[in-house]
Design a protein around this motif. Sequence first.
Motif, short mmCIF file in Angstrom:
data_model
loop_
_atom_site.label_atom_id
_atom_site.label_comp_id
_atom_site.label_asym_id
_atom_site.label_seq_id
_atom_site.Cartn_x
_atom_site.Cartn_y
_atom_site.Cartn_z
N LEU A 25 0.82 -1.21 0.00
CA LEU A 25 0.00 0.00 0.00
C LEU A 25 0.85 1.26 0.00
O LEU A 25 0.41 2.32 -0.46
N ARG A 26 2.07 1.14 0.51
CA ARG A 26 2.91 2.33 0.63
C ARG A 26 3.92 2.49 -0.50
O ARG A 26 4.57 3.53 -0.58
N ILE A 27 4.04 1.48 -1.34
CA ILE A 27 4.97 1.62 -2.46
C ILE A 27 4.25 1.86 -3.79
O ILE A 27 4.88 2.21 -4.78
N VAL A 28 2.92 1.66 -3.80
CA VAL A 28 2.18 1.93 -5.04
C VAL A 28 2.09 3.44 -5.23
O VAL A 28 2.12 4.22 -4.26
N PRO B 5 2.68 23.98 3.21
CA PRO B 5 3.53 22.81 3.50
C PRO B 5 3.46 22.39 4.96
O PRO B 5 3.56 21.19 5.27
N ALA B 6 3.28 23.37 5.85
CA ALA B 6 3.19 23.03 7.27
C ALA B 6 1.91 22.23 7.56
O ALA B 6 1.93 21.28 8.36
N ASP B 7 0.81 22.61 6.89
CA ASP B 7 -0.44 21.87 7.08
C ASP B 7 -0.31 20.44 6.55
O ASP B 7 -0.81 19.49 7.17
N ILE B 8 0.35 20.30 5.41
CA ILE B 8 0.53 18.97 4.83
C ILE B 8 1.40 18.11 5.74
O ILE B 8 1.12 16.93 5.97
N ALA B 9 2.48 18.72 6.27
CA ALA B 9 3.37 17.98 7.16
C ALA B 9 2.65 17.56 8.44
O ALA B 9 2.86 16.45 8.94
N ALA B 10 1.80 18.44 8.96
CA ALA B 10 1.06 18.11 10.17
C ALA B 10 0.09 16.96 9.92
O ALA B 10 -0.08 16.07 10.78
N TYR C 288 -1.18 10.94 10.72
CA TYR C 288 -1.42 9.57 10.30
C TYR C 288 -0.14 8.72 10.29
O TYR C 288 -0.15 7.59 9.81
N GLY C 289 0.95 9.27 10.82
CA GLY C 289 2.19 8.52 10.94
C GLY C 289 2.90 8.25 9.65
O GLY C 289 3.77 7.37 9.58
N LEU C 290 2.58 9.00 8.59
CA LEU C 290 3.19 8.78 7.28
C LEU C 290 4.53 9.48 7.13
O LEU C 290 5.15 9.38 6.07
N ASP C 291 4.96 10.19 8.16
CA ASP C 291 6.25 10.85 8.10
C ASP C 291 7.38 9.97 8.64
O ASP C 291 8.55 10.34 8.59
N LEU C 292 7.04 8.79 9.15
CA LEU C 292 8.03 7.88 9.70
C LEU C 292 8.57 6.96 8.61
O LEU C 292 8.01 6.87 7.51
N SER C 293 9.65 6.24 8.92
CA SER C 293 10.16 5.23 7.99
C SER C 293 9.17 4.07 7.91
O SER C 293 8.31 3.89 8.78
N LEU C 294 9.30 3.25 6.87
CA LEU C 294 8.36 2.15 6.65
C LEU C 294 8.37 1.15 7.81
O LEU C 294 7.28 0.78 8.31
N PRO C 295 9.54 0.69 8.30
CA PRO C 295 9.51 -0.22 9.45
C PRO C 295 8.90 0.42 10.70
O PRO C 295 8.18 -0.24 11.45
N ALA C 296 9.17 1.71 10.89
CA ALA C 296 8.61 2.39 12.06
C ALA C 296 7.09 2.50 11.94
O ALA C 296 6.36 2.33 12.93
N GLN C 297 6.60 2.79 10.73
CA GLN C 297 5.15 2.86 10.51
C GLN C 297 4.49 1.51 10.82
O GLN C 297 3.45 1.46 11.49
N PHE C 298 5.11 0.44 10.34
CA PHE C 298 4.53 -0.88 10.59
C PHE C 298 4.56 -1.22 12.07
O PHE C 298 3.60 -1.80 12.61
N GLY C 299 5.64 -0.88 12.75
CA GLY C 299 5.73 -1.16 14.18
C GLY C 299 4.67 -0.41 14.98
O GLY C 299 4.03 -0.98 15.86
N VAL C 300 4.48 0.87 14.65
CA VAL C 300 3.47 1.67 15.35
C VAL C 300 2.08 1.12 15.08
O VAL C 300 1.25 0.99 16.00
N TRP C 301 1.81 0.77 13.81
CA TRP C 301 0.49 0.26 13.45
C TRP C 301 0.22 -1.09 14.13
O TRP C 301 -0.86 -1.31 14.67
#
Length: 335
Positions: free
Chosen positions: A28-31, A46-51, A56-69
């Motif tokens: 889902l994250r590489i498509v 850009p600040a609103d987009i970053a916030a 939704y945790g999309l600013d983290l690395s892929l392994p970190a996102q999976f771990g949090v989820w």
Amino acid sequence: MIAISILNRLIVATVTLLGVAAIVFVLLRIVPGDPIAMMIAPGASPADIAALRARYGLDLSLPAQFGVWLQSVLMGDFGTSISLRRDVLELLLGRLPATLELAFAALIVALAVGGAVAVVGTLFRRTPLEPAIDATNGVLLAVPDFVWALALVLVVGVFIPIFPLSGRIDPTLSIDFFTPFYLLEGLIRFRLDVFFDVAAHMVMPVLALALPLATVITRILKEALLEAMVQDYVLLARLKGMSELRLVLQEALRNAVGPALSLTGVQFTFLVGGTVIVERIFAYPGIGNMAIDAVINRDLPLIQGLVLVFGAIFIVINLAVDLLAAALNPRLRHG
């Protein structure tokens, strides 16, 4: 032995479900496409987009996102839907009963139709009717559920409008449901007007899902019945004067139901998956219809929750079928 087998299956199922969740999470994250881009308003800074990405945790690395989820899921938090802005678990629990009612009703119809045709085909074996039944079943076996759905829409929804075309219940009916199982609750509360209205909305999607499964059940059960009819215990019962119908129903059927039951369990998992297209055609408010909307909107938390639900359903069904097959077969029960 059964307890050890169940424990082993649960361990394998947990590992399988975790693997499926990880694969879907990565895919889902590489498509191509950014779900945040579908949410931001024109002129967002850009600040609103970053916030929003951080929310939704999309600013983290892929392994970190999976771990949090994964940690959140283990705590019962499936996240918040990006498109609907609601709790994912709440959405799933609200839609899942509609799909389960649809799937189990289709299973009952498929078992009744498939079993009846298989018994009739066995009774009329070695007669001109047998090849006619086999040929008709073979043709119908090639028709997928969505084709049945479209045909039913045209025939009994448009040309001869007998059943409602869409939805789950007539909105003009006045009733406050205590549970999301509308069909069952209408029957328990003796609201026959509600029960028959919900049933009328289910007729076409149930038939569209049940007919392909019924053809599979017919083929497998008929082959098992024909094999059982030449066994010694059936021949002995025939010598005792037992009628052909009793031979099929009382002697052969109980020994032939095992293979058909196992295959039905496997096919039922595909039936639940098939609700995605059928629910969309009939605008039926189940998790299948919601899955299509989630994919269109790139709603990552909702898609991940749907994958887990479908995976859990498949595992529970297969485990239940294995236990039932073991209960019906003494060799499996004591093996």
